[in-house]
Design a protein around this motif. Structure first.
Motif, PDB file in Angstrom:
ATOM      1  N   ILE A  89      14.105  44.001 -27.052  1.00 21.25           N
ATOM      2  CA  ILE A  89      13.049  44.327 -26.095  1.00 21.25           C
ATOM      3  C   ILE A  89      11.962  45.147 -26.772  1.00 21.25           C
ATOM      4  CG2 ILE A  89      12.509  45.558 -23.957  1.00 21.25           C
ATOM      5  CD1 ILE A  89      15.435  45.085 -23.100  1.00 21.25           C
ATOM      6  N   ASP A  90      12.369  46.047 -27.641  1.00 21.82           N
ATOM      7  CA  ASP A  90      11.420  46.930 -28.311  1.00 21.82           C
ATOM      8  C   ASP A  90      12.029  47.365 -29.633  1.00 21.82           C
ATOM      9  OD1 ASP A  90       9.066  48.397 -28.596  1.00 21.82           O
ATOM     10  OD2 ASP A  90       9.231  49.288 -26.605  1.00 21.82           O
ATOM     11  N   PHE A 123      18.593  64.354 -28.272  1.00 18.57           N
ATOM     12  CA  PHE A 123      17.249  63.869 -28.572  1.00 18.57           C
ATOM     13  C   PHE A 123      17.115  62.389 -28.186  1.00 18.57           C
ATOM     14  CE2 PHE A 123      14.844  61.487 -31.729  1.00 18.57           C
ATOM     15  CZ  PHE A 123      13.579  61.965 -31.502  1.00 18.57           C
ATOM     16  N   LEU A 124      18.119  61.576 -28.543  1.00 19.65           N
ATOM     17  CA  LEU A 124      18.080  60.147 -28.221  1.00 19.65           C
ATOM     18  C   LEU A 124      18.075  59.913 -26.713  1.00 19.65           C
ATOM     19  CD1 LEU A 124      20.540  58.794 -30.930  1.00 19.65           C
ATOM     20  CD2 LEU A 124      18.080  58.350 -30.787  1.00 19.65           C
ATOM     21  N   ARG A 125      18.850  60.685 -25.976  1.00 22.61           N
ATOM     22  CA  ARG A 125      18.862  60.545 -24.516  1.00 22.61           C
ATOM     23  C   ARG A 125      17.496  60.854 -23.925  1.00 22.61           C
ATOM     24  NH1 ARG A 125      24.113  62.760 -25.015  1.00 22.61           N
ATOM     25  NH2 ARG A 125      23.345  64.849 -24.538  1.00 22.61           N
ATOM     26  N   ARG A 126      16.874  61.931 -24.383  1.00 18.20           N
ATOM     27  CA  ARG A 126      15.539  62.272 -23.875  1.00 18.20           C
ATOM     28  C   ARG A 126      14.519  61.188 -24.215  1.00 18.20           C
ATOM     29  NH1 ARG A 126      16.819  67.424 -25.863  1.00 18.20           N
ATOM     30  NH2 ARG A 126      15.504  67.071 -27.669  1.00 18.20           N
ATOM     31  N   THR A 127      14.574  60.678 -25.425  1.00 21.19           N
ATOM     32  CA  THR A 127      13.642  59.634 -25.843  1.00 21.19           C
ATOM     33  C   THR A 127      13.879  58.360 -25.043  1.00 21.19           C
ATOM     34  OG1 THR A 127      13.628  60.599 -28.058  1.00 21.19           O
ATOM     35  CG2 THR A 127      12.723  58.392 -27.838  1.00 21.19           C
ATOM     36  N   ALA A 128      15.142  58.017 -24.798  1.00 21.36           N
ATOM     37  CA  ALA A 128      15.464  56.831 -23.996  1.00 21.36           C
ATOM     38  C   ALA A 128      14.953  56.982 -22.562  1.00 21.36           C
ATOM     39  CB  ALA A 128      16.973  56.588 -23.995  1.00 21.36           C
ATOM     40  N   MET A 129      15.083  58.169 -21.993  1.00 22.42           N
ATOM     41  CA  MET A 129      14.574  58.387 -20.635  1.00 22.42           C
ATOM     42  C   MET A 129      13.060  58.223 -20.600  1.00 22.42           C
ATOM     43  SD  MET A 129      17.204  58.789 -18.747  1.00 22.42           S
ATOM     44  CE  MET A 129      18.193  57.794 -19.855  1.00 22.42           C
ATOM     45  N   SER A 130      12.375  58.657 -21.649  1.00 25.12           N
ATOM     46  CA  SER A 130      10.927  58.446 -21.734  1.00 25.12           C
ATOM     47  C   SER A 130      10.611  56.957 -21.792  1.00 25.12           C
ATOM     48  CB  SER A 130      10.342  59.139 -22.971  1.00 25.12           C
ATOM     49  OG  SER A 130      10.457  60.525 -22.868  1.00 25.12           O
ATOM     50  N   TRP A 131      11.377  56.207 -22.581  1.00 21.61           N
ATOM     51  CA  TRP A 131      11.162  54.763 -22.680  1.00 21.61           C
ATOM     52  C   TRP A 131      11.334  54.111 -21.308  1.00 21.61           C
ATOM     53  CZ3 TRP A 131      13.433  50.163 -21.595  1.00 21.61           C
ATOM     54  CH2 TRP A 131      12.891  49.027 -22.190  1.00 21.61           C
ATOM     55  N   LEU A 132      12.402  54.476 -20.602  1.00 22.88           N
ATOM     56  CA  LEU A 132      12.647  53.907 -19.277  1.00 22.88           C
ATOM     57  C   LEU A 132      11.505  54.223 -18.317  1.00 22.88           C
ATOM     58  CD1 LEU A 132      16.432  54.759 -18.999  1.00 22.88           C
ATOM     59  CD2 LEU A 132      15.455  52.445 -19.147  1.00 22.88           C
ATOM     60  N   GLY A 171       9.479  61.628 -31.402  1.00 26.00           N
ATOM     61  CA  GLY A 171      10.689  60.828 -31.537  1.00 26.00           C
ATOM     62  C   GLY A 171      10.464  59.334 -31.630  1.00 26.00           C
ATOM     63  N   GLU A 172      11.538  58.648 -31.951  1.00 27.51           N
ATOM     64  CA  GLU A 172      11.513  57.202 -32.091  1.00 27.51           C
ATOM     65  C   GLU A 172      12.877  56.629 -31.718  1.00 27.51           C
ATOM     66  OE1 GLU A 172      11.726  54.238 -35.819  1.00 27.51           O
ATOM     67  OE2 GLU A 172       9.896  55.435 -35.768  1.00 27.51           O
ATOM     68  N   PHE A 195      20.224  51.195 -26.214  1.00 24.69           N
ATOM     69  CA  PHE A 195      19.395  51.967 -27.135  1.00 24.69           C
ATOM     70  C   PHE A 195      20.223  52.145 -28.398  1.00 24.69           C
ATOM     71  CE2 PHE A 195      18.007  53.075 -22.899  1.00 24.69           C
ATOM     72  CZ  PHE A 195      16.636  52.916 -23.000  1.00 24.69           C
ATOM     73  N   CYS A 196      19.732  51.606 -29.497  1.00 27.16           N
ATOM     74  CA  CYS A 196      20.510  51.619 -30.733  1.00 27.16           C
ATOM     75  C   CYS A 196      19.804  52.438 -31.800  1.00 27.16           C
ATOM     76  CB  CYS A 196      20.723  50.192 -31.237  1.00 27.16           C
ATOM     77  SG  CYS A 196      21.779  50.100 -32.698  1.00 27.16           S
ATOM     78  N   GLU A 197      20.512  53.435 -32.280  1.00 24.95           N
ATOM     79  CA  GLU A 197      20.057  54.242 -33.419  1.00 24.95           C
ATOM     80  C   GLU A 197      20.622  53.585 -34.670  1.00 24.95           C
ATOM     81  OE1 GLU A 197      18.458  57.595 -35.555  1.00 24.95           O
ATOM     82  OE2 GLU A 197      17.995  56.594 -33.677  1.00 24.95           O
TER      83      GLU A 197
END
Length: 103
Positions: free
Chosen positions: A28-29, A76-85, A37-38, A51-53
């Motif tokens: 998807i992205d 950090f990944l959870r916060r970034t994923a919530m931003s993506w959503l 972040g990324e 969401f795959c690191e």
């Protein structure tokens, strides 16, 4: 950052993306960035969003990629994923994966 390290990381992400695609997931992205972040890969299959690191290493001499994803990185990944959503107005079942590639 050293361009050879960037190239190694991109190579690893392509390999992981192909692996997921062969298992029926759609990319998807990729390399989605938000301030600070990324997310390497965002994949989907049905109502599942993954969401795959991706951690690519030339060797395990300095440890595995899994070891680099500590509690701080996971938050950090959870916060970034919530931003993506939020940005993409998406909902569904969520999963967080860590993929390591030794090249």
């Amino acid at each position: 950052m050293d361009q050879s390290r960037v190239a190694l990381g991109r190579w690893g992400e392509r390999r992981v993306a192909r692996h997921y695609e062969s298992a029926g997931y759609a990319v998807i992205d990729q390399n989605w960035q938000v301030r600070g972040g990324e997310i390497g890969l965002v994949l989907g299959r049905g109502d599942m969003i993954v969401f795959c690191e991706v951690k690519t290493r030339s060797s395990t001499r300095f440890g595995s990629g899994f070891e680099a994803v500590d509690g701080r990185k996971q938050r950090f990944l959870r916060r970034t994923a919530m931003s993506w959503l939020d940005v993409h107005d998406r909902r569904g079942n969520l999963r967080f994966d860590v993929a390591t590639v030794i090249g």
